[in-house]
Design an enzyme around this catalytic site. Sequence first.
Site, PDB file in Angstrom:
ATOM      1  CB  SER A 102      -0.948  -0.061   1.210  1.00 16.33           C
ATOM      2  OG  SER A 102      -1.945   0.910   1.135  1.00 16.33           O
ATOM      3  CG  ASP A 124      -5.779  -3.682  -3.848  1.00 14.30           C
ATOM      4  OD1 ASP A 124      -6.527  -2.815  -3.350  1.00 14.30           O
ATOM      5  OD2 ASP A 124      -4.580  -3.797  -3.549  1.00 14.30           O
ATOM      6  CG  ASP A 165     -10.052  -8.500  -3.692  1.00 13.34           C
ATOM      7  OD1 ASP A 165     -10.340  -9.418  -2.903  1.00 13.34           O
ATOM      8  OD2 ASP A 165     -10.576  -8.367  -4.820  1.00 13.34           O
ATOM      9  CG  HIS A 166      -5.567  -2.442  -0.025  1.00  9.97           C
ATOM     10  ND1 HIS A 166      -4.681  -2.166  -1.044  1.00  9.97           N
ATOM     11  CD2 HIS A 166      -5.115  -1.737   1.048  1.00  9.97           C
ATOM     12  CE1 HIS A 166      -3.754  -1.341  -0.612  1.00  9.97           C
ATOM     13  NE2 HIS A 166      -3.987  -1.068   0.656  1.00  9.97           N
TER      14      HIS A 166
END
Length: 305
Positions: A189, A247, A298-299
């Site tokens: 991220s 994501d 999904d992240h």
Amino acid sequence: SSCSLIPNMTPKDLLVDRVVKRSGLLDLLQWALTGGSSNTVNTDIRNILSSPSAPAIPQETLDLYAAYSGAAYNISTSWSCGTECQHPGTEGTVIMYHWDTPVITSTGYIAVNNNKKTIVVAFRGSNEPGDWAEDFALEPANWPDNISGSSVVSGFLSGYLIASTQVVQTVVNLSKKFPDYTIVATGHSLGGARASLFVADLTTKYPSLAPRVQLFTYGQAKCGNQAFAQYMDNLGIPIYREINRGDLAPHLPFDNRPYVHFGTEAWVTFSDETVFCKSGDYSRCSASLSPAAYSIADHSTYKGL
């Protein structure tokens, strides 16, 4: 509140929610998550071919550096952080430096794995939703000075620069102590964006180290403009951006800001197969999805993290 769209959201899920708010895209996200006008998602792997000459690597390698990225959320001065620190291939890892800046949030570590002859530089992603209120400023910042025309996301940059001097110097010192070791930068991220900035910073200041550098990121948002991306691609080093299914984060920001991706995309499809797409030809990877397929969940479900 957008938090009501997805119940039981984890801190990693919520950080993306904050990004969407700050990007002015809440309506689009709500449309996507509630089905939108189309639920068509191309999940047929037979119709999704890897881009020509996109360099493929074993999924085990991607999973290994995902574990190193995940460890940044929990680790401090010793290699003890739960499942990530027990991931196959991390045996023998020793923490050499750890940072955690309180004003502008930035956290990470530098480690050495003598078994794999690797220096690992891992940047933590946002650990609390509030981190994004400070860090995700989308305005471009002209950086670095020695890449003509380059600009990057100012929020990513501020959190990198607050720790960069000691991080770079520590890596340079370790590179001299271990002259045959590979230098791997990684992060999930926000951490992936900062790992990318580190690679640009290190290689522009110490170009002789560039052939030893590799970059692995997970769920990374776009962090620089075309000039920055071109520099990163021209380094000719292994750069892999893994994207897990739908994501949402790697598609941010959606609007007309000048940010683009770089490196080889490793897209884990809804069939759990990894498709590799080279820079400049991402249309067969996650870019093939409609917004209806984008997912906050999904992240935070990357294998290894």
